[in-house]
Design a protein around this motif. Structure first.
Motif, PDB file in Angstrom:
ATOM      1  N   ARG A 190       6.614   8.532  10.493  1.00  9.79           N
ATOM      2  CA  ARG A 190       6.664   7.913   9.018  1.00  9.79           C
ATOM      3  C   ARG A 190       5.380   7.361   8.634  1.00  9.79           C
ATOM      4  O   ARG A 190       4.368   7.072   9.397  1.00  9.79           O
ATOM      5  N   ASP A 191       5.442   6.833   7.365  1.00  8.31           N
ATOM      6  CA  ASP A 191       4.276   6.241   6.812  1.00  8.31           C
ATOM      7  C   ASP A 191       4.203   4.694   7.466  1.00  8.31           C
ATOM      8  O   ASP A 191       5.296   4.441   7.868  1.00  8.31           O
ATOM      9  N   PRO A 192       3.081   4.259   7.373  1.00  7.51           N
ATOM     10  CA  PRO A 192       2.815   2.937   8.160  1.00  7.51           C
ATOM     11  C   PRO A 192       3.806   1.759   7.438  1.00  7.51           C
ATOM     12  O   PRO A 192       4.449   1.002   8.133  1.00  7.51           O
ATOM     13  N   ALA A 193       3.938   1.949   6.248  1.00 13.12           N
ATOM     14  CA  ALA A 193       4.955   0.821   5.608  1.00 13.12           C
ATOM     15  C   ALA A 193       6.177   1.204   6.327  1.00 13.12           C
ATOM     16  O   ALA A 193       7.014   0.011   6.515  1.00 13.12           O
ATOM     17  N   GLU A 194       6.746   2.242   6.408  1.00 12.18           N
ATOM     18  CA  GLU A 194       8.227   2.311   7.018  1.00 12.18           C
ATOM     19  C   GLU A 194       8.148   1.845   8.619  1.00 12.18           C
ATOM     20  O   GLU A 194       8.938   1.198   8.852  1.00 12.18           O
ATOM     21  N   PHE A 195       6.992   2.167   9.139  1.00 11.05           N
ATOM     22  CA  PHE A 195       6.894   1.670  10.601  1.00 11.05           C
ATOM     23  C   PHE A 195       6.887   0.240  10.720  1.00 11.05           C
ATOM     24  O   PHE A 195       7.470  -0.069  11.501  1.00 11.05           O
ATOM     25  N   GLU A 196       6.332  -0.139   9.943  1.00 11.97           N
ATOM     26  CA  GLU A 196       6.081  -1.889   9.911  1.00 11.97           C
ATOM     27  C   GLU A 196       7.703  -2.281   9.705  1.00 11.97           C
ATOM     28  O   GLU A 196       7.997  -3.463  10.047  1.00 11.97           O
ATOM     29  N   CYS A 197       8.259  -1.954   9.138  1.00 12.97           N
ATOM     30  CA  CYS A 197       9.580  -2.405   8.466  1.00 12.97           C
ATOM     31  C   CYS A 197      10.601  -2.188   9.451  1.00 12.97           C
ATOM     32  O   CYS A 197      11.603  -3.103   9.555  1.00 12.97           O
ATOM     33  N   GLY A 198      10.513  -1.487  10.633  1.00 12.45           N
ATOM     34  CA  GLY A 198      11.524  -1.372  11.578  1.00 12.45           C
ATOM     35  C   GLY A 198      11.081   0.173  12.274  1.00 12.45           C
ATOM     36  O   GLY A 198      10.823   1.216  11.557  1.00 12.45           O
ATOM     37  N   THR A 199      11.033   0.008  13.419  1.00 13.18           N
ATOM     38  CA  THR A 199      10.791   1.310  14.362  1.00 13.18           C
ATOM     39  C   THR A 199      11.632   1.122  15.817  1.00 13.18           C
ATOM     40  O   THR A 199      11.976   0.011  16.218  1.00 13.18           O
ATOM     41  N   ILE A 200      11.695   2.249  16.535  1.00 13.83           N
ATOM     42  CA  ILE A 200      11.952   1.931  17.975  1.00 13.83           C
ATOM     43  C   ILE A 200      10.812   1.239  18.736  1.00 13.83           C
ATOM     44  O   ILE A 200       9.814   1.299  18.499  1.00 13.83           O
TER      45      ILE A 200
END
Lengths: 171, 148
Positions: free
Chosen positions: A76-86
């Protein structure tokens, strides 16, 4: 009025079924899709083909996560990644890759990672194709042990599994 | 209001606009039923076994209704179907928007599975519904091939 509507519907059905039969990219009349994830069956998108890496369900993704020898790759986009990921996932934002040779980019991201390392791609969830496209790219560049967790971050989060948040986001 | 929606010229323009929208929307879907099936699948509203049948038949309903509307053939039937389809599209888009699905609406082009076009498509369809409702209640009978 109703009679005309019925005639139009019947005509459409006949034309649709006949034209689909002769289209080069025709589809089967009865599709086999899974619509709702139960966590123990992989979600497989309709545009997957037989050469694609295997799709894994949430329970298998969780197992791999707990075993700790797989690399999770968030497409996903970096912004989504930073908001929460595995937790521990690395970000390869497929829509935001640098210009130039992709092979060089993958080599830099996966520096020191043997080509047969278990790699699990995912994106936001089953309405997102990035995990599939990333897996295809990685496969094309010689990575041999790829799986796609198509349920993605949304399914992971929905089932209450551990997540990693680099920043607090709204919502 | 009654005078406005009974205006022959307005109704002729609306028939043309709505007809072209439906014809245009149907073309890619007919050419690529697989992509349209995928668009439907993304909504998670239809049982899996029915998705392909809908993807195969619905675009033809759109095409035939669009043509009938412009030509004025089987006019009442096509107007009721066009209203019904637009209404269903709005329900589907509203539900997708409510559930926060980040999908292409699958309205006019093959789905890429990304992009948040849902709200835009929803607004477009609401305007379209206003047009189709005007067609439904209009008493204008001009410029129809079937003649009444």
């Amino acid at each position: 009025m109703i009679r005309q509507a019925i005639i139009i519907l019947i005509l459409s059905a006949v034309l649709g079924l006949c034209v689909n039969a002769i289209l080069p990219n025709k589809i089967p009349y009865i599709g086999k899709y899974r619509s709702i994830s139960s966590g123990n069956e992989p979600i497989i998108p309709p545009n997957a083909d037989e050469n694609d890496p295997p799709f894994i369900a949430l329970d298998l993704a969780e197992l791999e996560f707990n075993q700790g020898d797989a690399i999770f790759v968030d497409a996903r986009d970096p912004a989504e990644f930073e908001c929460g990921t595995i937790p521990g996932a690395i970000n390869v934002p497929l829509d935001y890759l640098p210009e130039g040779d992709l092979a060089v980019y993958f080599d830099s991201v996966f520096a020191g990672v043997p080509k047969d390392t278990k790699i699990i791609t995912f994106c936001s969830g089953d309405e997102c194709d990035l995990s599939l496209h990333l897996a295809r790219n990685l496969q094309a560049f010689g990575y041999t042990n790829i799986s796609i967790f198509f349920g993605g971050y949304r399914e992971w989060e929905k089932f209450g599994l551990q997540v990693e948040r680099r920043k607090q986001c709204g919502g | 209001m009654r005078r406005i929606i009974d205006n022959d010229y307005l109704i002729a323009v609306l028939r043309l606009v709505v007809g072209i929208v439906f014809i245009y929307a149907s073309v890619y879907k007919i050419a690529d039923p697989g992509a349209f099936a995928k668009s439907i699948w993304y909504y998670h509203m239809i049982p899996g076994s029915l998705i392909n049948l809908i993807a195969i038949i619905l675009p033809w309903v759109e095409l035939i209704c669009g043509i009938c509307l412009i030509l004025g053939v089987w006019y009442d039937g096509s107007v009721i179907l066009i209203n019904l389809m637009t209404f269903v599209f709005i329900i589907a888009l509203a539900s997708a928007y409510y559930r926060g699905l980040d999908i292409d609406c699958g309205c006019f082009k093959a789905s890429s599975g990304g992009g948040s076009s849902v709200l835009k498509s929803l607004l477009f369809d609401i305007v379209l519904l206003a047009f189709t409702i005007a067609l439904l209640f209009s008493r204008s009978r001009k410029w129809r091939l079937e003649g009444k």
